[in-house]
Every structure is written in structure tokens, then in C-alpha cells.
Scaffold this motif. Structure first.
Motif, PDB file in Angstrom:
ATOM      1  N   ASN A 103       0.811  -1.226   0.000  1.00 43.06           N
ATOM      2  CA  ASN A 103       0.000   0.000   0.000  1.00 43.06           C
ATOM      3  C   ASN A 103       0.842   1.272   0.000  1.00 43.06           C
ATOM      4  N   ASP A 138      -7.527  -4.422  -0.256  1.00 46.01           N
ATOM      5  CA  ASP A 138      -7.246  -3.018   0.024  1.00 46.01           C
ATOM      6  C   ASP A 138      -6.672  -2.320  -1.207  1.00 46.01           C
ATOM      7  N   LEU A 163      -8.264   0.612  -3.775  1.00 41.64           N
ATOM      8  CA  LEU A 163      -7.524   1.843  -4.041  1.00 41.64           C
ATOM      9  C   LEU A 163      -7.381   2.108  -5.532  1.00 41.64           C
ATOM     10  N   GLY A 175      -4.843   3.442   1.704  1.00 40.62           N
ATOM     11  CA  GLY A 175      -5.818   2.423   2.058  1.00 40.62           C
ATOM     12  C   GLY A 175      -6.176   2.448   3.531  1.00 40.62           C
TER      13      GLY A 175
END
Length: 336
Positions: free
Chosen positions: A147, A199, A203, A316
């Protein structure tokens, strides 16, 4: 603050000629009692590409890009490269690092996620390599980065580009299929792995294609039929979309850092061919590879760890992963 005198790039490895294919697959599957005929069947995927996996060349290109980026930003560290399953083997690289006088290195692995096969197994391989080399340098694995903006942003850009390649009349209704390597349901860390994949998929979908329907799917399953693995499989998903009247699909392989064999065969051949049979327009988004933002992320993670920086970029909902996982995190289980 931690003082590092080298950066170690750690990857999976891959064959670089027809004669390498079966020995490489034997390395990957050692201890799992995989029948020889199964290895030969998988080997045919490599032989479609002259027995060469693109992953080693990717690592050469990534290493060169990291070196150039570090130099451009005044970070004076040598960059080494070692593989888990093929030459240059990790233990040989650690030995060279020791002989070069390296005392402590940070390790960047070409796997962005948590879980046994994505993270813990790399830690085990680093420990095993160090155990083979008396006087080996200390090696700290940099944190999980699925992320980090430097991983997410190249996928956003690639997904937008893939959508733009679709015929204009199909673009608006296109579905996005985010894909990653399937793992057994019993594999330690599987829940964390799937949460991270969901996640990043949210995004990228929200930034690259707001309003487009999307789903997280899996690919490259390699276990026996009786063993439950993460589903749905991408080919099954394409068939489901076709039955529902969908006409175009963009595949975003968020589980992969670069275009290695699971991307080049399982997506660009197998999934693409099935989509063509179904009459689906199919586009596959690029992986980060040597995207400048991804390369810069490696330096940012290195500096962050070396300086104990409080600011740890993470998009995220799950936040940044820790530098050091708990001792019992994702302990040894079934491997991919």
C-alpha cells in the motif's frame, strides 16, 4: 538509526534457457513430492518462451535502476542481487557481500505482501543463506509495501492506460479483474494476504476507474484438486462475466511486481486466449517493473528504515506494516 552499507535485492529467480527449466522447478518444489510429469507439464509454459523466465532480466534492470536512483539522490550504497531458486543464489551473494566487507544490509524483496510465501519464506531464505556463510553480514528485510504510494500509483497509471486501449464503445461498461497468485486456504497469513489484496484493489479501482465494477480474483494455482485454494480463478471469472453479458475486461495483476511467468503465461496466454474464445475484449495492465515511482519507493523504504522515520507512507485502510513482524507471524506452512 541503523547504519547500512549495502542494499540487497532478493527475488524468486527463474530459468534462462531450456536446460534450466526442470532443475529450476525442482528447486522450487523441493520437499513437496511433486511428480516429475507435473514438473514437465509446467515446464512447457516456460518452453513457449524458449525456456526463459523474464524475472531475472527484470531484476538486472531493476538493480540498475535502483543504483541510478540512489546515485542521483546522493545515497552511496552498493546494490547486490540474490535469488531464492536460481543463479545468482542468495547464499552466493551473501558470501560475496561478506568478502566485500559488508557488515549490515537492508533487503528489498520483489514481493509486496504479507503471508508465508510472500514474506515469511523470504525471511527464512535470508536466514538460511546467512547460516551457510560464516561471518555473514546482518540483513534486515524492508517492510511490506503493497500500500505504499510507490507501488499503488504505477498500477493506477497502468489500469487507466489499459482501459484507454479498449474500443471506445466498450470502455464505459468494462469490468476490472484484479488478480494475484492463489495460495492454499491453510497457508499461514492467508487472511492478511487477502485483506491487503482487497485493500489495494479498492484503491486502484477508485482512482483509475471510479464507477467501474471490479472483483479480486486469483490465478496460477498449483496444488492438488482436493486441496482448497483461494478462488475464484480468473478464467472461471471471465466465463462468469461472459455469461452475464459483459463485453470487456481489464485485468490488473496487483499481486505481481513484474512480468514474470505467472503473468506472461497465465494471463497473457491462458486468460487472454479464453477471453478471445468467449468474445471478450481483454486488456492486461502493466506491472510496476522499473517504473520510476516504484524505483524511488525502494530508496524511500531504505531511508525510512535507516533513519527510523515516523512518517511511513501507506494508502488504504490497513496502514503501514511494521518493520519487524512478530516472531510467530505466518510461521512455516504450505508453500506455493
Amino acid at each position: 538509526m541503523t547504519s547500512y552499507d549495502a542494499l540487497l535485492l532478493v527475488s524468486f529467480g527463474g530459468p534462462e534457457g531450456p536446460e534450466d527449466v526442470i532443475p529450476f522447478l525442482e528447486n522450487v518444489t523441493r520437499g513437496r513430492n511433486i511428480p516429475r510429469e507435473r514438473l514437465a507439464a509446467v515446464g512447457e509454459h516456460y518452453h513457449l518462451f524458449d525456456g526463459v523466465s523474464p524475472i531475472n532480466q527484470h531484476c538486472r534492470d531493476l538493480k540498475a535502476a535502483i543504483e541510478a536512483d540512489l546515485a542521483a539522490h546522493g545515497v552511496d550504497l552498493p546494490v547486490y542481487w540474490g535469488n531464492r531458486n536460481w543463479d545468482p543464489y542468495l547464499a552466493d551473494t551473501v558470501r560475496r557481500m561478506r568478502d566485500d566487507g559488508v557488515r549490515r544490509a537492508a533487503a528489498f524483496v520483489t514481493s509486496a505482501y504479507s503471508g508465508y510465501s510472500c514474506c515469511r519464506q523470504y525471511l527464512e531464505d535470508i536466514d538460511r543463506a546467512r547460516a551457510e556463510v560464516p561471518g555473514a553480514p546482518g540483513i534486515d528485510k524492508l517492510r511490506v509495501y503493497y500500500n505504499h504510494p510507490g507501488f499503488v500509483e504505477p498500477f493506477v497509471e497502468a489500469a487507466r492506460a489499459a482501459l484507454a486501449e479498449l474500443p471506445a464503445d466498450l470502455r464505459e461498461g468494462a469490468h476490472l479483474a484484479f488478480s494475484a497468485h492463489s495460495v492454499p486456504l491453510a497457508q499461514p497469513g492467508r487472511e492478511r494476504y487477502t485483506a491487503e489484496l482487497a485493500d489495494i484493489s479498492r484503491l486502484v479501482a477508485g482512482r483509475a476507474a471510479p464507477g467501474h465494477p471490479w472483483e479480486l480474483v486469483y490465478q496460477s494455482r498449483s496444488g492438488p484438486p482436493a486441496q482448497p485454494w483461494l478462488e475464484p480463478d480468473i478464467v472461471d471469472h471471465l466465463e462468469k462475466l461472459h455469461a452475464a453479458g459483459v463485453r470487456a475486461v481489464v485485468n490488473v495483476p496487483v499481486g505481481f511486481v513484474s512480468d514474470h511467468m505467472e503473468v506472461k503465461y497465465d494471463l497473457d496466454v491462458e486468460a487472454a486466449n479464453r477471453a478471445a474464445e468467449l468474445g471478450l475484449e481483454f486488456r492486461r495492465a502493466a506491472t510496476p517493473g522499473t517504473h520510476p515511482r516504484f524505483v524511488a519507493m525502494v530508496r524511500e523504504l531504505l531511508v525510512e528504515r535507516a533513519t527510523d522515520a515516523a512518517d511511513r507512507p501507506a494508502l488504504g485502510v490497513l496502514g503501514p506494516r511494521p518493520d519487524v513482524c512478530p516472531a510467530d507471524c505466518c510461521m512455516r506452512g504450505i508453500t506455493v
